[in-house]
Design a protein around this motif. Sequence first.
Motif, PDB file in Angstrom:
ATOM      1  N   TRP A  97       0.821  -1.209   0.000  1.00 23.67           N
ATOM      2  CA  TRP A  97       0.000   0.000   0.000  1.00 23.67           C
ATOM      3  C   TRP A  97       0.855   1.259   0.000  1.00 23.67           C
ATOM      4  CZ3 TRP A  97      -4.710  -0.032  -1.616  1.00 23.67           C
ATOM      5  CH2 TRP A  97      -5.493  -1.192  -1.487  1.00 23.67           C
ATOM      6  N   GLY A  98       2.050   1.202   0.590  1.00 22.85           N
ATOM      7  CA  GLY A  98       2.957   2.338   0.520  1.00 22.85           C
ATOM      8  C   GLY A  98       3.331   2.657  -0.917  1.00 22.85           C
ATOM      9  N   LEU A  99       3.652   1.622  -1.687  1.00 22.33           N
ATOM     10  CA  LEU A  99       3.968   1.822  -3.102  1.00 22.33           C
ATOM     11  C   LEU A  99       2.741   2.292  -3.875  1.00 22.33           C
ATOM     12  CD1 LEU A  99       6.286  -1.233  -3.760  1.00 22.33           C
ATOM     13  CD2 LEU A  99       6.910   1.148  -4.068  1.00 22.33           C
ATOM     14  N   TYR A 100       1.607   1.709  -3.595  1.00 23.82           N
ATOM     15  CA  TYR A 100       0.364   2.102  -4.272  1.00 23.82           C
ATOM     16  C   TYR A 100       0.108   3.597  -4.113  1.00 23.82           C
ATOM     17  CZ  TYR A 100      -4.644   2.381  -5.337  1.00 23.82           C
ATOM     18  OH  TYR A 100      -5.864   2.738  -5.852  1.00 23.82           O
ATOM     19  N   HIS A 101       0.381   4.121  -2.940  1.00 21.43           N
ATOM     20  CA  HIS A 101       0.137   5.535  -2.671  1.00 21.43           C
ATOM     21  C   HIS A 101       1.320   6.431  -3.047  1.00 21.43           C
ATOM     22  CE1 HIS A 101      -3.799   5.071  -0.912  1.00 21.43           C
ATOM     23  NE2 HIS A 101      -3.363   4.127  -0.116  1.00 21.43           N
ATOM     24  N   GLY A 102       2.349   5.840  -3.667  1.00 20.46           N
ATOM     25  CA  GLY A 102       3.438   6.646  -4.183  1.00 20.46           C
ATOM     26  C   GLY A 102       4.364   7.221  -3.127  1.00 20.46           C
ATOM     27  N   GLU A 103       4.495   6.539  -1.988  1.00 18.90           N
ATOM     28  CA  GLU A 103       5.375   7.038  -0.934  1.00 18.90           C
ATOM     29  C   GLU A 103       6.823   7.084  -1.428  1.00 18.90           C
ATOM     30  OE1 GLU A 103       4.515   8.243   1.852  1.00 18.90           O
ATOM     31  OE2 GLU A 103       2.472   7.508   2.199  1.00 18.90           O
ATOM     32  N   PRO A 104       7.555   8.148  -1.129  1.00 25.20           N
ATOM     33  CA  PRO A 104       8.961   8.219  -1.541  1.00 25.20           C
ATOM     34  C   PRO A 104       9.889   7.409  -0.640  1.00 25.20           C
ATOM     35  CG  PRO A 104       8.359  10.211  -0.351  1.00 25.20           C
ATOM     36  CD  PRO A 104       7.097   9.408  -0.506  1.00 25.20           C
ATOM     37  N   LEU A 105       9.419   7.072   0.562  1.00 22.47           N
ATOM     38  CA  LEU A 105      10.232   6.334   1.529  1.00 22.47           C
ATOM     39  C   LEU A 105       9.497   5.086   1.989  1.00 22.47           C
ATOM     40  CD1 LEU A 105      11.449   9.236   3.883  1.00 22.47           C
ATOM     41  CD2 LEU A 105      12.714   8.228   1.980  1.00 22.47           C
ATOM     42  N   ALA A 106      10.262   4.049   2.310  1.00 23.30           N
ATOM     43  CA  ALA A 106       9.762   2.877   3.024  1.00 23.30           C
ATOM     44  C   ALA A 106      10.644   2.704   4.251  1.00 23.30           C
ATOM     45  CB  ALA A 106       9.808   1.634   2.143  1.00 23.30           C
ATOM     46  N   LEU A 121      -5.319  -6.433   3.910  1.00 24.76           N
ATOM     47  CA  LEU A 121      -5.028  -7.475   2.933  1.00 24.76           C
ATOM     48  C   LEU A 121      -5.530  -7.045   1.555  1.00 24.76           C
ATOM     49  CD1 LEU A 121      -5.989 -10.691   4.936  1.00 24.76           C
ATOM     50  CD2 LEU A 121      -3.709 -10.105   4.108  1.00 24.76           C
ATOM     51  N   ILE A 122      -4.788  -7.397   0.524  1.00 26.13           N
ATOM     52  CA  ILE A 122      -5.142  -7.001  -0.837  1.00 26.13           C
ATOM     53  C   ILE A 122      -6.240  -7.925  -1.368  1.00 26.13           C
ATOM     54  CG2 ILE A 122      -4.236  -6.721  -3.172  1.00 26.13           C
ATOM     55  CD1 ILE A 122      -1.476  -6.279  -1.740  1.00 26.13           C
ATOM     56  N   GLN A 123      -7.242  -7.320  -1.986  1.00 23.25           N
ATOM     57  CA  GLN A 123      -8.358  -8.064  -2.541  1.00 23.25           C
ATOM     58  C   GLN A 123      -8.210  -8.204  -4.063  1.00 23.25           C
ATOM     59  OE1 GLN A 123     -10.612  -9.326  -0.329  1.00 23.25           O
ATOM     60  NE2 GLN A 123      -9.357  -8.316   1.251  1.00 23.25           N
ATOM     61  N   LYS A 124      -8.918  -9.153  -4.635  1.00 19.27           N
ATOM     62  CA  LYS A 124      -8.850  -9.380  -6.085  1.00 19.27           C
ATOM     63  C   LYS A 124      -9.218  -8.121  -6.856  1.00 19.27           C
ATOM     64  CE  LYS A 124     -10.433 -12.555  -9.700  1.00 19.27           C
ATOM     65  NZ  LYS A 124     -11.266 -13.746 -10.019  1.00 19.27           N
ATOM     66  N   SER A 125     -10.163  -7.355  -6.345  1.00 21.85           N
ATOM     67  CA  SER A 125     -10.595  -6.148  -7.045  1.00 21.85           C
ATOM     68  C   SER A 125      -9.488  -5.096  -7.131  1.00 21.85           C
ATOM     69  CB  SER A 125     -11.823  -5.551  -6.352  1.00 21.85           C
ATOM     70  OG  SER A 125     -11.527  -5.252  -4.989  1.00 21.85           O
ATOM     71  N   ASP A 126      -8.525  -5.158  -6.217  1.00 21.45           N
ATOM     72  CA  ASP A 126      -7.428  -4.186  -6.227  1.00 21.45           C
ATOM     73  C   ASP A 126      -6.508  -4.371  -7.429  1.00 21.45           C
ATOM     74  OD1 ASP A 126      -8.169  -2.953  -3.777  1.00 21.45           O
ATOM     75  OD2 ASP A 126      -7.241  -4.599  -2.669  1.00 21.45           O
ATOM     76  N   PHE A 127      -6.569  -5.516  -8.087  1.00 20.51           N
ATOM     77  CA  PHE A 127      -5.679  -5.805  -9.214  1.00 20.51           C
ATOM     78  C   PHE A 127      -6.177  -5.228 -10.543  1.00 20.51           C
ATOM     79  CE2 PHE A 127      -4.752  -9.877  -6.689  1.00 20.51           C
ATOM     80  CZ  PHE A 127      -3.707  -9.289  -6.020  1.00 20.51           C
ATOM     81  N   ASN A 133       2.018   3.063  -9.994  1.00 23.81           N
ATOM     82  CA  ASN A 133       2.132   2.720  -8.572  1.00 23.81           C
ATOM     83  C   ASN A 133       1.272   1.513  -8.212  1.00 23.81           C
ATOM     84  OD1 ASN A 133       3.956   4.778  -8.048  1.00 23.81           O
ATOM     85  ND2 ASN A 133       2.368   6.258  -7.494  1.00 23.81           N
ATOM     86  N   GLN A 134       0.124   1.382  -8.849  1.00 28.61           N
ATOM     87  CA  GLN A 134      -0.720   0.206  -8.616  1.00 28.61           C
ATOM     88  C   GLN A 134      -0.022  -1.063  -9.101  1.00 28.61           C
ATOM     89  OE1 GLN A 134      -4.528   0.465 -10.558  1.00 28.61           O
ATOM     90  NE2 GLN A 134      -5.266  -1.493  -9.742  1.00 28.61           N
ATOM     91  N   VAL A 135       0.565  -1.001 -10.298  1.00 27.48           N
ATOM     92  CA  VAL A 135       1.238  -2.171 -10.870  1.00 27.48           C
ATOM     93  C   VAL A 135       2.415  -2.594 -10.006  1.00 27.48           C
ATOM     94  CG1 VAL A 135       2.650  -2.957 -12.816  1.00 27.48           C
ATOM     95  CG2 VAL A 135       0.489  -1.779 -13.251  1.00 27.48           C
ATOM     96  N   ARG A 136       3.247  -1.646  -9.593  1.00 27.13           N
ATOM     97  CA  ARG A 136       4.426  -2.039  -8.817  1.00 27.13           C
ATOM     98  C   ARG A 136       4.073  -2.370  -7.377  1.00 27.13           C
ATOM     99  NH1 ARG A 136       8.181   2.744  -7.164  1.00 27.13           N
ATOM    100  NH2 ARG A 136       6.734   4.398  -6.589  1.00 27.13           N
ATOM    101  N   GLY A 137       3.006  -1.774  -6.856  1.00 28.53           N
ATOM    102  CA  GLY A 137       2.584  -2.100  -5.501  1.00 28.53           C
ATOM    103  C   GLY A 137       1.988  -3.493  -5.396  1.00 28.53           C
ATOM    104  N   PHE A 138       1.217  -3.883  -6.396  1.00 26.89           N
ATOM    105  CA  PHE A 138       0.535  -5.177  -6.363  1.00 26.89           C
ATOM    106  C   PHE A 138       1.162  -6.180  -7.330  1.00 26.89           C
ATOM    107  CE2 PHE A 138      -3.390  -2.436  -5.313  1.00 26.89           C
ATOM    108  CZ  PHE A 138      -2.970  -2.309  -3.999  1.00 26.89           C
ATOM    109  N   SER A 139       2.411  -5.948  -7.686  1.00 24.00           N
ATOM    110  CA  SER A 139       3.144  -6.831  -8.597  1.00 24.00           C
ATOM    111  C   SER A 139       3.177  -8.256  -8.061  1.00 24.00           C
ATOM    112  CB  SER A 139       4.576  -6.299  -8.750  1.00 24.00           C
ATOM    113  OG  SER A 139       5.362  -7.153  -9.524  1.00 24.00           O
TER     114      SER A 139
END
Length: 332
Positions: A124-133, A205-211, A224-230
């Motif tokens: 979700w951090g990647l999905y939201h485009g966070e610059p830091l982890a 938890l990630i759901q099927k609809s998130d893909f 960001n969605q693609v790399r977050g839910f890769s």
Amino acid sequence: MKLIYWGTPQFAVPSLERLLQAPDIEVVGVVTQPDKRRGRGSKVSPSPVKGVAMEAGLPIWQSHNIKKDQGILAELRSQGADAFVVVAYGQLLSPEILAMPRLGCINSHGSLLPKYRGAAPIQWGLYHGEPLAGITTMLMDEGMDTGDMLLNKSIEIGLLENTLDVAIRLADLSGDLLIDTLNQLDQHTITPTPQDPEQANYAPLIQKSDFSLDWSRSAIALHNQVRGFSPSCVTQFRESGLKIMATAPLGEAYAAVLPKELAALTQVMPTSDADPGSIVYIAPQQGPVVQTGDGLLLLRSLQMAGKRRQSGGDFANGFRLSMGEQLGETAA
């Protein structure tokens, strides 16, 4: 210092390995989730953490409901551990368990708390485009990642990094941060800091609809969605499902942080008023470029249903793509 390690997936392996190597720490046992069916053959196999524990000859405890397993609870209590260290274990711990060790239960969580509490913080951090982890160690309480914070450490996220890339880096970071945390706790040189609930958010938890990809969204949001839910994001193409596994947003805003060969595409992109989801350019060796609701997105790695994964360039050549073809529900 005697401790019991609680963890299950690959993310938790580097921390266990680091603790096993520490000269002043004795790992007296491991708690992990029960064996389950994994892989294509659906064979019953141990968790990655259990595999390391078996190689180290450690006692291993497994239960579908650790809070109610009185036999295991009695064994854990008898170990006299100074601390329980928990990394992606997979079950909430009861007050009884939390109170067992002298120094408490120390969790290493894959976010910069209080942001991204919950099961999927990196995604979700990647999905939201966070610059830091980052990694935060904390004293566990009965809540979901709500305990007092101990130490944290952050890393910058590259524009083309995905969840797996970031998880590997954070997993390596976790072990050293846990060593520092345990030493400072034992020496009383660390002050637990309460989390600010006003700054907290949840990473469920990630759901099927998130893909599912909506091409009316912006190029950076889709990236960001693609790399977050890769590697699981999907769209429709030629009446079939198509996984989009790696992308790159194109444009002047990203040229400075993209590899040279991708940044150069910015100079040759045509001006387009095509509908979102339309292929507007096919970059030689790189792949198709798709119009989004705001900006252009290069598709770098794809997999058509029933086919193998391909680079964007190979996909464009193999399927003989044409400009103007459409991705999304309208293609079905």
